[in-house]
Design an enzyme around this catalytic site. Structure first.
Site, PDB file in Angstrom:
ATOM      1  N   GLN A   1     -12.217 -22.118  -2.460  1.00 35.31           N
ATOM      2  CA  GLN A   1     -12.399 -21.354  -3.696  1.00 35.31           C
ATOM      3  C   GLN A   1     -13.861 -20.909  -3.798  1.00 35.31           C
ATOM      4  OE1 GLN A   1     -10.230 -23.391  -7.197  1.00 35.31           O
ATOM      5  NE2 GLN A   1     -10.597 -25.028  -5.714  1.00 35.31           N
ATOM      6  N   ASN A   2     -14.701 -21.459  -2.906  1.00 37.04           N
ATOM      7  CA  ASN A   2     -16.135 -21.229  -3.010  1.00 37.04           C
ATOM      8  C   ASN A   2     -16.505 -19.842  -2.478  1.00 37.04           C
ATOM      9  OD1 ASN A   2     -16.192 -23.830  -3.957  1.00 37.04           O
ATOM     10  ND2 ASN A   2     -16.821 -24.719  -2.009  1.00 37.04           N
TER      11      ASN A   2
ATOM     12  N   ASP B   1     -19.770 -19.295  -1.481  1.00 39.93           N
ATOM     13  CA  ASP B   1     -21.136 -19.509  -0.958  1.00 39.93           C
ATOM     14  C   ASP B   1     -21.254 -19.362   0.557  1.00 39.93           C
ATOM     15  OD1 ASP B   1     -20.689 -23.067  -1.696  1.00 39.93           O
ATOM     16  OD2 ASP B   1     -20.067 -21.944   0.068  1.00 39.93           O
TER      17      ASP B   1
ATOM     18  N   HIS C   1     -11.602 -16.563  -3.287  1.00 39.49           N
ATOM     19  CA  HIS C   1     -12.322 -15.913  -4.387  1.00 39.49           C
ATOM     20  C   HIS C   1     -13.466 -15.032  -3.920  1.00 39.49           C
ATOM     21  CE1 HIS C   1     -10.684 -19.385  -7.066  1.00 39.49           C
ATOM     22  NE2 HIS C   1      -9.791 -18.441  -6.860  1.00 39.49           N
TER      23      HIS C   1
ATOM     24  N   CYS D   1     -18.331  -1.655  -4.718  1.00 33.95           N
ATOM     25  CA  CYS D   1     -18.539  -0.914  -5.967  1.00 33.95           C
ATOM     26  C   CYS D   1     -17.396  -1.197  -6.933  1.00 33.95           C
ATOM     27  CB  CYS D   1     -18.661   0.584  -5.684  1.00 33.95           C
ATOM     28  SG  CYS D   1     -17.119   1.375  -5.254  1.00 33.95           S
TER      29      CYS D   1
ATOM     30  N   CYS E   1     -23.302   2.736  -6.044  1.00 32.76           N
ATOM     31  CA  CYS E   1     -22.636   2.862  -4.739  1.00 32.76           C
ATOM     32  C   CYS E   1     -23.110   4.138  -4.035  1.00 32.76           C
ATOM     33  CB  CYS E   1     -21.120   2.930  -4.968  1.00 32.76           C
ATOM     34  SG  CYS E   1     -20.185   3.206  -3.468  1.00 32.76           S
TER      35      CYS E   1
ATOM     36  N   THR F   1     -12.537 -30.223  -6.067  1.00 32.60           N
ATOM     37  CA  THR F   1     -12.111 -29.201  -7.019  1.00 32.60           C
ATOM     38  C   THR F   1     -11.526 -29.868  -8.258  1.00 32.60           C
ATOM     39  OG1 THR F   1     -10.743 -27.235  -7.411  1.00 32.60           O
ATOM     40  CG2 THR F   1      -9.846 -28.894  -5.906  1.00 32.60           C
ATOM     41  N   SER F   2     -11.828 -29.264  -9.413  1.00 33.95           N
ATOM     42  CA  SER F   2     -11.311 -29.802 -10.686  1.00 33.95           C
ATOM     43  C   SER F   2      -9.864 -29.368 -10.893  1.00 33.95           C
ATOM     44  CB  SER F   2     -12.181 -29.288 -11.840  1.00 33.95           C
ATOM     45  OG  SER F   2     -12.163 -27.857 -11.840  1.00 33.95           O
TER      46      SER F   2
HETATM   47  C1  BV8 Z   1      -5.318 -14.362 -11.258  1.00 33.60           C
HETATM   48  C2  BV8 Z   1     -15.413 -16.500  -8.228  1.00 33.60           C
HETATM   49  C3  BV8 Z   1      -3.547 -12.827 -11.607  1.00 33.60           C
HETATM   50  C4  BV8 Z   1     -16.351 -15.931  -9.251  1.00 33.60           C
HETATM   51  C5  BV8 Z   1     -13.781 -17.808  -9.506  1.00 33.60           C
HETATM   52  C6  BV8 Z   1      -1.964 -19.847 -14.638  1.00 33.60           C
HETATM   53  C7  BV8 Z   1      -2.219 -20.859 -15.534  1.00 33.60           C
HETATM   54  C8  BV8 Z   1      -3.392 -20.833 -16.293  1.00 33.60           C
HETATM   55  C9  BV8 Z   1      -4.319 -19.780 -16.141  1.00 33.60           C
HETATM   56  C10 BV8 Z   1      -4.050 -18.796 -15.249  1.00 33.60           C
HETATM   57  C11 BV8 Z   1      -2.886 -18.823 -14.494  1.00 33.60           C
HETATM   58  N1  BV8 Z   1      -2.887 -17.731 -13.688  1.00 33.60           N
HETATM   59  C12 BV8 Z   1      -4.017 -17.016 -13.926  1.00 33.60           C
HETATM   60  C13 BV8 Z   1      -4.747 -17.638 -14.877  1.00 33.60           C
HETATM   61  C14 BV8 Z   1      -6.010 -17.158 -15.422  1.00 33.60           C
HETATM   62  C15 BV8 Z   1      -7.195 -17.641 -14.589  1.00 33.60           C
HETATM   63  C16 BV8 Z   1      -7.350 -19.135 -14.698  1.00 33.60           C
HETATM   64  O1  BV8 Z   1      -6.954 -19.869 -13.809  1.00 33.60           O
HETATM   65  N2  BV8 Z   1      -7.959 -19.582 -15.774  1.00 33.60           N
HETATM   66  C17 BV8 Z   1      -8.194 -20.994 -15.918  1.00 33.60           C
HETATM   67  C18 BV8 Z   1      -9.664 -21.218 -16.273  1.00 33.60           C
HETATM   68  C19 BV8 Z   1      -7.288 -21.530 -16.982  1.00 33.60           C
HETATM   69  N3  BV8 Z   1      -7.078 -17.257 -13.202  1.00 33.60           N
HETATM   70  C20 BV8 Z   1      -7.429 -16.021 -12.824  1.00 33.60           C
HETATM   71  O2  BV8 Z   1      -7.831 -15.182 -13.601  1.00 33.60           O
HETATM   72  C21 BV8 Z   1      -7.326 -15.709 -11.343  1.00 33.60           C
HETATM   73  N4  BV8 Z   1      -6.649 -14.443 -11.191  1.00 33.60           N
HETATM   74  O3  BV8 Z   1      -4.611 -15.303 -11.462  1.00 33.60           O
HETATM   75  O4  BV8 Z   1      -4.842 -13.064 -11.103  1.00 33.60           O
HETATM   76  C22 BV8 Z   1      -3.726 -12.573 -13.081  1.00 33.60           C
HETATM   77  C23 BV8 Z   1      -4.336 -11.397 -13.457  1.00 33.60           C
HETATM   78  C24 BV8 Z   1      -4.474 -11.125 -14.842  1.00 33.60           C
HETATM   79  C25 BV8 Z   1      -4.037 -12.057 -15.810  1.00 33.60           C
HETATM   80  C26 BV8 Z   1      -3.473 -13.280 -15.381  1.00 33.60           C
HETATM   81  C27 BV8 Z   1      -3.315 -13.533 -14.025  1.00 33.60           C
HETATM   82  C28 BV8 Z   1      -8.696 -15.555 -10.717  1.00 33.60           C
HETATM   83  C29 BV8 Z   1      -9.396 -16.890 -10.658  1.00 33.60           C
HETATM   84  C30 BV8 Z   1     -10.668 -16.770  -9.803  1.00 33.60           C
HETATM   85  C31 BV8 Z   1     -11.892 -16.742 -10.674  1.00 33.60           C
HETATM   86  N5  BV8 Z   1     -13.098 -16.734  -9.841  1.00 33.60           N
HETATM   87  N6  BV8 Z   1     -14.846 -17.768  -8.704  1.00 33.60           N
HETATM   88  C32 BV8 Z   1     -17.583 -16.774  -9.410  1.00 33.60           C
HETATM   89  O5  BV8 Z   1     -17.699 -17.852  -8.803  1.00 33.60           O
HETATM   90  O6  BV8 Z   1     -18.483 -16.325 -10.159  1.00 33.60           O
HETATM   91  S1  BV8 Z   1     -13.247 -19.293 -10.075  1.00 33.60           S
HETATM   92  C33 BV8 Z   1     -14.499 -20.411  -9.900  1.00 33.60           C
HETATM   93  O7  BV8 Z   1     -14.177 -21.478 -10.757  1.00 33.60           O
HETATM   94  C34 BV8 Z   1     -14.565 -21.041  -8.540  1.00 33.60           C
HETATM   95  O8  BV8 Z   1     -14.305 -20.147  -7.502  1.00 33.60           O
HETATM   96  C35 BV8 Z   1     -13.536 -22.120  -8.597  1.00 33.60           C
HETATM   97  O9  BV8 Z   1     -12.261 -21.647  -8.246  1.00 33.60           O
HETATM   98  C36 BV8 Z   1     -13.503 -22.430 -10.066  1.00 33.60           C
HETATM   99  C37 BV8 Z   1     -14.261 -23.698 -10.298  1.00 33.60           C
HETATM  100  O10 BV8 Z   1     -13.462 -24.682  -9.888  1.00 33.60           O
HETATM  101  P1  BV8 Z   1     -13.998 -25.778  -8.869  1.00 33.60           P
HETATM  102  O11 BV8 Z   1     -14.314 -25.153  -7.578  1.00 33.60           O
HETATM  103  O12 BV8 Z   1     -13.003 -26.843  -8.917  1.00 33.60           O
HETATM  104  O13 BV8 Z   1     -15.373 -26.254  -9.455  1.00 33.60           O
HETATM  105  P2  BV8 Z   1     -15.581 -27.153 -10.752  1.00 33.60           P
HETATM  106  O14 BV8 Z   1     -17.026 -27.050 -11.092  1.00 33.60           O
HETATM  107  O15 BV8 Z   1     -14.545 -26.814 -11.764  1.00 33.60           O
HETATM  108  O16 BV8 Z   1     -15.264 -28.634 -10.267  1.00 33.60           O
HETATM  109  C38 BV8 Z   1     -16.062 -29.228  -9.275  1.00 33.60           C
HETATM  110  C39 BV8 Z   1     -15.342 -30.502  -8.884  1.00 33.60           C
HETATM  111  O17 BV8 Z   1     -16.100 -31.122  -7.834  1.00 33.60           O
HETATM  112  C40 BV8 Z   1     -15.247 -31.514 -10.007  1.00 33.60           C
HETATM  113  O18 BV8 Z   1     -13.940 -32.038 -10.043  1.00 33.60           O
HETATM  114  C41 BV8 Z   1     -16.261 -32.599  -9.597  1.00 33.60           C
HETATM  115  O19 BV8 Z   1     -15.824 -33.883  -9.996  1.00 33.60           O
HETATM  116  C42 BV8 Z   1     -16.234 -32.499  -8.111  1.00 33.60           C
HETATM  117  N7  BV8 Z   1     -17.448 -32.925  -7.423  1.00 33.60           N
HETATM  118  C43 BV8 Z   1     -18.717 -32.926  -7.904  1.00 33.60           C
HETATM  119  N8  BV8 Z   1     -19.544 -33.381  -6.940  1.00 33.60           N
HETATM  120  C44 BV8 Z   1     -18.786 -33.665  -5.840  1.00 33.60           C
HETATM  121  C45 BV8 Z   1     -17.443 -33.370  -6.155  1.00 33.60           C
HETATM  122  N9  BV8 Z   1     -16.444 -33.538  -5.280  1.00 33.60           N
HETATM  123  C46 BV8 Z   1     -16.757 -34.025  -4.061  1.00 33.60           C
HETATM  124  N10 BV8 Z   1     -18.015 -34.325  -3.682  1.00 33.60           N
HETATM  125  C47 BV8 Z   1     -19.047 -34.161  -4.543  1.00 33.60           C
HETATM  126  N11 BV8 Z   1     -20.300 -34.468  -4.167  1.00 33.60           N
END
Ligand code: BV8
Length: 254
Positions: A105-106, A108, A123, A131, A151, A192-193
Protein backbone atom coordinates in the site's frame (compact mmCIF):
# COMPACT_ATOMS: atom_id res chain seq x y z
CA UNK A 1 1.39 -6.52 24.40
CA UNK A 2 5.15 -6.80 24.67
CA UNK A 3 7.09 -7.74 21.55
CA UNK A 4 8.02 -11.34 20.98
CA UNK A 5 11.59 -12.40 20.29
CA UNK A 6 11.13 -15.63 18.34
CA UNK A 7 9.06 -17.11 15.51
CA UNK A 8 6.87 -20.18 16.27
CA UNK A 9 8.53 -23.34 14.86
CA UNK A 10 5.12 -24.46 13.51
CA UNK A 11 4.98 -21.33 11.33
CA UNK A 12 8.53 -21.85 10.05
CA UNK A 13 7.58 -25.38 8.97
CA UNK A 14 4.47 -24.06 7.19
CA UNK A 15 6.51 -21.42 5.30
CA UNK A 16 9.14 -24.06 4.41
CA UNK A 17 6.45 -26.16 2.71
CA UNK A 18 4.48 -23.26 1.17
CA UNK A 19 4.03 -23.21 -2.61
CA UNK A 20 2.86 -19.58 -2.92
CA UNK A 21 3.50 -16.90 -0.27
CA UNK A 22 1.66 -13.60 -0.59
CA UNK A 23 2.62 -10.55 1.50
CA UNK A 24 0.69 -7.29 2.00
CA UNK A 25 2.62 -4.41 3.54
CA UNK A 26 1.52 -1.03 4.89
CA UNK A 27 3.22 2.05 6.27
CA UNK A 28 4.48 0.12 9.32
CA UNK A 29 7.21 -1.62 7.36
CA UNK A 30 8.72 1.78 6.49
CA UNK A 31 8.44 3.13 10.05
CA UNK A 32 11.96 1.90 10.93
CA UNK A 33 13.25 3.72 7.84
CA UNK A 34 12.10 6.94 9.47
CA UNK A 35 9.04 7.39 7.25
CA UNK A 36 6.11 8.40 9.50
CA UNK A 37 3.16 6.01 9.18
CA UNK A 38 -0.03 7.35 7.69
CA UNK A 39 -1.87 7.49 10.99
CA UNK A 40 1.00 8.88 13.08
CA UNK A 41 0.51 12.54 13.89
CA UNK A 42 2.08 14.56 11.14
CA UNK A 43 5.00 16.68 12.23
CA UNK A 44 5.85 20.37 11.96
CA UNK A 45 4.00 22.42 9.39
CA UNK A 46 1.69 19.52 8.58
CA UNK A 47 0.71 18.66 12.17
CA UNK A 48 -2.63 20.43 11.84
CA UNK A 49 -3.71 18.55 8.70
CA UNK A 50 -5.45 15.16 8.55
CA UNK A 51 -3.75 13.07 5.82
CA UNK A 52 -7.11 11.64 4.84
CA UNK A 53 -8.31 15.18 4.16
CA UNK A 54 -5.28 16.05 2.04
CA UNK A 55 -5.04 12.78 0.03
CA UNK A 56 -8.17 13.46 -2.08
CA UNK A 57 -8.89 14.97 -5.52
CA UNK A 58 -11.24 17.44 -3.82
CA UNK A 59 -8.42 18.73 -1.58
CA UNK A 60 -6.21 19.13 -4.64
CA UNK A 61 -8.90 21.02 -6.57
CA UNK A 62 -9.61 23.21 -3.52
CA UNK A 63 -5.97 23.97 -2.80
CA UNK A 64 -3.54 22.47 -5.35
CA UNK A 65 -0.55 24.40 -3.92
CA UNK A 66 -1.08 23.02 -0.37
CA UNK A 67 -1.47 19.43 -1.57
CA UNK A 68 1.49 19.68 -3.97
CA UNK A 69 3.69 21.09 -1.18
CA UNK A 70 2.59 18.30 1.24
CA UNK A 71 3.70 15.69 -1.27
CA UNK A 72 6.93 17.57 -1.97
CA UNK A 73 7.66 17.45 1.81
CA UNK A 74 6.88 13.71 1.88
CA UNK A 75 9.01 13.10 -1.23
CA UNK A 76 11.96 14.86 0.46
CA UNK A 77 11.45 12.71 3.61
CA UNK A 78 11.40 9.54 1.55
CA UNK A 79 14.42 10.69 -0.48
CA UNK A 80 16.42 10.64 2.79
CA UNK A 81 15.07 7.22 3.86
CA UNK A 82 16.78 3.88 3.28
CA UNK A 83 15.19 0.42 3.14
CA UNK A 84 15.39 -1.20 6.60
CA UNK A 85 16.10 -4.87 7.56
CA UNK A 86 12.37 -5.60 7.18
CA UNK A 87 12.38 -4.60 3.50
CA UNK A 88 15.59 -6.58 2.90
CA UNK A 89 14.22 -9.67 4.68
CA UNK A 90 11.20 -9.75 2.33
CA UNK A 91 13.48 -9.44 -0.71
CA UNK A 92 15.44 -12.43 0.66
CA UNK A 93 12.32 -14.46 1.49
CA UNK A 94 11.20 -14.21 -2.14
CA UNK A 95 14.32 -16.22 -3.11
CA UNK A 96 13.52 -19.00 -0.62
CA UNK A 97 9.99 -19.98 -1.68
CA UNK A 98 8.67 -21.31 -5.04
CA UNK A 99 6.24 -18.41 -5.66
CA UNK A 100 6.19 -15.04 -3.85
CA UNK A 101 3.86 -12.06 -4.41
CA UNK A 102 4.64 -8.78 -2.64
CA UNK A 103 1.73 -6.32 -2.52
CA UNK A 104 2.25 -2.91 -0.94
CA UNK A 105 0.00 0.00 0.00
CA UNK A 106 3.11 2.15 0.39
CA UNK A 107 4.10 4.80 -2.14
CA UNK A 108 7.72 5.18 -0.95
CA UNK A 109 9.43 2.73 -3.33
CA UNK A 110 11.52 1.26 -0.47
CA UNK A 111 10.66 -2.38 -1.33
CA UNK A 112 11.98 -1.80 -4.86
CA UNK A 113 15.13 -0.15 -3.48
CA UNK A 114 15.66 -3.19 -1.22
CA UNK A 115 15.72 -5.37 -4.34
CA UNK A 116 12.17 -6.79 -4.32
CA UNK A 117 11.00 -7.58 -7.86
CA UNK A 118 7.54 -7.21 -9.42
CA UNK A 119 6.16 -5.31 -6.42
CA UNK A 120 2.38 -4.88 -6.75
CA UNK A 121 1.91 -1.20 -5.84
CA UNK A 122 -1.77 -0.67 -5.05
CA UNK A 123 -1.60 3.05 -4.27
CA UNK A 124 0.94 4.33 -6.79
CA UNK A 125 4.40 5.78 -6.42
CA UNK A 126 5.20 9.14 -4.83
CA UNK A 127 8.33 9.50 -7.00
CA UNK A 128 6.18 9.55 -10.15
CA UNK A 129 4.26 12.62 -11.40
CA UNK A 130 1.25 12.83 -13.72
CA UNK A 131 -1.20 15.53 -14.76
CA UNK A 132 -4.58 15.95 -13.12
CA UNK A 133 -6.66 16.23 -16.30
CA UNK A 134 -5.29 13.44 -18.51
CA UNK A 135 -2.97 11.27 -16.35
CA UNK A 136 0.03 12.10 -18.62
CA UNK A 137 3.02 10.59 -16.76
CA UNK A 138 5.86 13.16 -16.92
CA UNK A 139 9.50 12.80 -15.84
CA UNK A 140 10.27 16.51 -16.03
CA UNK A 141 8.64 19.82 -16.78
CA UNK A 142 9.85 23.34 -17.69
CA UNK A 143 11.20 25.39 -14.75
CA UNK A 144 8.50 27.82 -13.58
CA UNK A 145 7.30 29.62 -10.46
CA UNK A 146 3.91 27.92 -10.78
CA UNK A 147 3.09 25.66 -7.80
CA UNK A 148 1.96 23.04 -8.77
CA UNK A 149 3.75 23.08 -12.14
CA UNK A 150 1.81 22.49 -15.36
CA UNK A 151 1.80 19.44 -17.63
CA UNK A 152 4.13 20.02 -20.63
CA UNK A 153 1.65 18.06 -22.79
CA UNK A 154 -1.77 19.50 -21.90
CA UNK A 155 -0.94 22.34 -19.48
CA UNK A 156 -3.21 20.95 -16.73
CA UNK A 157 -1.86 20.87 -13.15
CA UNK A 158 0.70 18.20 -12.20
CA UNK A 159 0.07 15.89 -9.22
CA UNK A 160 1.77 12.88 -7.65
CA UNK A 161 1.05 9.52 -9.31
CA UNK A 162 -0.66 8.14 -6.19
CA UNK A 163 -4.20 6.84 -5.58
CA UNK A 164 -6.21 9.34 -3.53
CA UNK A 165 -9.23 8.49 -1.35
CA UNK A 166 -12.25 8.23 -3.62
CA UNK A 167 -10.08 7.23 -6.60
CA UNK A 168 -9.99 3.76 -8.09
CA UNK A 169 -6.90 1.62 -7.67
CA UNK A 170 -5.00 0.61 -10.84
CA UNK A 171 -7.14 -2.24 -12.18
CA UNK A 172 -4.24 -4.51 -13.12
CA UNK A 173 -2.50 -4.13 -9.74
CA UNK A 174 -5.74 -4.81 -7.85
CA UNK A 175 -6.52 -7.84 -10.01
CA UNK A 176 -3.02 -9.27 -9.44
CA UNK A 177 -3.38 -8.68 -5.70
CA UNK A 178 -6.81 -10.35 -5.50
CA UNK A 179 -5.60 -13.36 -7.47
CA UNK A 180 -2.55 -13.70 -5.20
CA UNK A 181 -4.70 -13.47 -2.05
CA UNK A 182 -7.15 -16.04 -3.38
CA UNK A 183 -4.58 -18.57 -4.58
CA UNK A 184 -1.74 -18.46 -2.05
CA UNK A 185 -1.29 -21.03 0.70
CA UNK A 186 0.33 -18.53 3.06
CA UNK A 187 -0.58 -14.83 3.50
CA UNK A 188 1.36 -12.36 5.67
CA UNK A 189 -0.15 -8.94 6.55
CA UNK A 190 2.72 -6.72 7.72
CA UNK A 191 2.64 -3.21 9.18
CA UNK A 192 -0.87 -2.25 8.18
CA UNK A 193 -3.78 -1.03 10.30
CA UNK A 194 -6.07 -2.79 7.80
CA UNK A 195 -8.46 0.20 7.68
CA UNK A 196 -8.17 1.25 4.04
CA UNK A 197 -10.16 -0.62 1.41
CA UNK A 198 -10.02 -2.45 -0.87
CA UNK A 199 -6.46 -3.36 0.31
CA UNK A 200 -7.78 -4.31 3.75
CA UNK A 201 -10.01 -6.99 2.23
CA UNK A 202 -7.07 -8.92 0.76
CA UNK A 203 -6.10 -10.70 4.02
CA UNK A 204 -9.74 -11.73 4.48
CA UNK A 205 -9.79 -13.16 0.95
CA UNK A 206 -6.81 -15.28 1.99
CA UNK A 207 -8.72 -16.45 5.08
CA UNK A 208 -11.66 -17.34 2.79
CA UNK A 209 -9.36 -19.28 0.47
CA UNK A 210 -8.07 -21.37 3.39
CA UNK A 211 -4.53 -19.99 3.35
CA UNK A 212 -2.53 -19.90 6.56
CA UNK A 213 -2.66 -16.25 7.62
CA UNK A 214 -0.13 -14.27 9.65
CA UNK A 215 -0.23 -10.71 10.96
CA UNK A 216 2.98 -8.90 11.96
CA UNK A 217 2.35 -5.64 13.86
CA UNK A 218 3.25 -4.20 17.29
CA UNK A 219 -0.46 -3.45 17.73
CA UNK A 220 -3.62 -5.45 17.12
CA UNK A 221 -5.88 -4.49 14.19
CA UNK A 222 -9.36 -5.45 12.93
CA UNK A 223 -7.61 -8.41 11.22
CA UNK A 224 -5.99 -9.86 14.34
CA UNK A 225 -8.93 -12.05 15.37
CA UNK A 226 -8.99 -13.78 11.94
CA UNK A 227 -5.26 -14.60 11.78
CA UNK A 228 -3.77 -18.06 12.37
CA UNK A 229 -0.54 -16.53 13.68
CA UNK A 230 -0.02 -13.07 15.25
CA UNK A 231 3.60 -11.89 15.47
CA UNK A 232 3.70 -8.96 17.90
CA UNK A 233 6.61 -6.66 17.19
CA UNK A 234 8.46 -4.53 14.66
CA UNK A 235 8.92 -5.70 11.07
CA UNK A 236 12.57 -4.62 11.08
CA UNK A 237 13.24 -7.04 13.96
CA UNK A 238 10.87 -9.96 13.37
CA UNK A 239 11.25 -10.40 9.59
CA UNK A 240 15.05 -10.92 9.71
CA UNK A 241 14.43 -13.42 12.56
CA UNK A 242 11.85 -15.22 10.44
CA UNK A 243 14.14 -15.43 7.39
CA UNK A 244 17.07 -16.68 9.51
CA UNK A 245 14.88 -19.42 11.04
CA UNK A 246 13.58 -20.32 7.56
CA UNK A 247 17.10 -20.68 6.17
CA UNK A 248 18.07 -22.88 9.15
CA UNK A 249 15.03 -25.08 8.47
CA UNK A 250 16.05 -25.46 4.82
CA UNK A 251 19.66 -26.23 5.84
CA UNK A 252 18.43 -28.94 8.24
CA UNK A 253 16.67 -30.48 5.22
CA UNK A 254 19.88 -30.57 3.21
C1 BV8 B 1 -11.52 3.03 -3.78
C2 BV8 B 1 -1.85 6.95 -1.21
C3 BV8 B 1 -13.33 2.81 -5.30
C4 BV8 B 1 -1.97 8.43 -0.98
C5 BV8 B 1 -3.61 5.93 0.16
C6 BV8 B 1 -15.09 -0.04 1.75
C7 BV8 B 1 -15.31 0.12 3.10
C8 BV8 B 1 -14.99 1.34 3.71
C9 BV8 B 1 -14.43 2.39 2.95
C10 BV8 B 1 -14.22 2.20 1.62
C11 BV8 B 1 -14.54 1.00 1.02
N1 BV8 B 1 -14.22 1.09 -0.30
C12 BV8 B 1 -13.71 2.33 -0.53
C13 BV8 B 1 -13.70 3.04 0.62
C14 BV8 B 1 -13.26 4.42 0.76
C15 BV8 B 1 -11.76 4.49 1.03
C16 BV8 B 1 -11.42 3.91 2.38
O1 BV8 B 1 -10.97 2.79 2.47
N2 BV8 B 1 -11.62 4.69 3.42
C17 BV8 B 1 -11.27 4.23 4.73
C18 BV8 B 1 -10.41 5.29 5.42
C19 BV8 B 1 -12.52 3.95 5.50
N3 BV8 B 1 -10.99 3.83 0.00
C20 BV8 B 1 -10.73 4.47 -1.15
O2 BV8 B 1 -11.13 5.59 -1.39
C21 BV8 B 1 -9.88 3.73 -2.16
N4 BV8 B 1 -10.51 3.83 -3.45
O3 BV8 B 1 -11.98 2.20 -3.05
O4 BV8 B 1 -12.02 3.27 -5.06
C22 BV8 B 1 -14.24 3.88 -4.76
C23 BV8 B 1 -14.29 5.08 -5.43
C24 BV8 B 1 -15.17 6.08 -4.95
C25 BV8 B 1 -15.95 5.87 -3.79
C26 BV8 B 1 -15.82 4.65 -3.09
C27 BV8 B 1 -14.97 3.66 -3.58
C28 BV8 B 1 -8.51 4.36 -2.29
C29 BV8 B 1 -7.70 4.13 -1.03
C30 BV8 B 1 -6.24 4.55 -1.27
C31 BV8 B 1 -5.96 5.87 -0.59
N5 BV8 B 1 -4.54 6.20 -0.74
N6 BV8 B 1 -2.32 6.21 -0.03
C32 BV8 B 1 -1.03 8.91 0.08
O5 BV8 B 1 -0.33 8.11 0.72
O6 BV8 B 1 -0.98 10.15 0.27
S1 BV8 B 1 -4.08 5.16 1.57
C33 BV8 B 1 -2.84 5.33 2.70
O7 BV8 B 1 -3.43 5.06 3.95
C34 BV8 B 1 -1.76 4.30 2.59
O8 BV8 B 1 -1.43 3.99 1.27
C35 BV8 B 1 -2.32 3.11 3.29
O9 BV8 B 1 -3.09 2.31 2.44
C36 BV8 B 1 -3.26 3.75 4.27
C37 BV8 B 1 -2.63 3.75 5.62
O10 BV8 B 1 -2.73 2.50 6.07
P1 BV8 B 1 -1.44 1.74 6.62
O11 BV8 B 1 -0.48 1.54 5.53
O12 BV8 B 1 -1.97 0.58 7.32
O13 BV8 B 1 -0.76 2.74 7.61
P2 BV8 B 1 -1.30 3.16 9.05
O14 BV8 B 1 -0.51 4.36 9.45
O15 BV8 B 1 -2.78 3.21 9.03
O16 BV8 B 1 -0.91 1.94 9.99
C38 BV8 B 1 0.45 1.62 10.18
C39 BV8 B 1 0.45 0.29 10.91
O17 BV8 B 1 1.82 -0.11 11.09
C40 BV8 B 1 -0.17 0.35 12.29
O18 BV8 B 1 -1.03 -0.76 12.46
C41 BV8 B 1 1.05 0.25 13.23
O19 BV8 B 1 0.72 -0.46 14.41
C42 BV8 B 1 2.00 -0.55 12.41
N7 BV8 B 1 3.42 -0.35 12.71
C43 BV8 B 1 4.00 0.76 13.23
N8 BV8 B 1 5.33 0.55 13.32
C44 BV8 B 1 5.58 -0.71 12.86
C45 BV8 B 1 4.35 -1.28 12.46
N9 BV8 B 1 4.26 -2.51 11.95
C46 BV8 B 1 5.39 -3.23 11.84
N10 BV8 B 1 6.61 -2.76 12.19
C47 BV8 B 1 6.73 -1.51 12.70
N11 BV8 B 1 7.94 -1.05 13.05
Amino acid sequence: MNDQTEIPEELIQIIRKAEHVTVLTGAGISAESGVPTFREAQTGLWARYDPQELATPQAFQRNPKLVWEWYTWRRELIGKAEPNPGHHALAEMAQLVPKFTLITQNIDGLHQRAGSQDVVTLHGNLMETKCFANQHLVDNWPESDAVPPHCPICDSLLRPNVVWFGENLPADALQTAVQAAESCDLFLSIGTSALVHPAASLPLMAVENGATTVELNPQSTPLTRWMDFVLTGAAGELLPLLVTSLKEAFNNDA
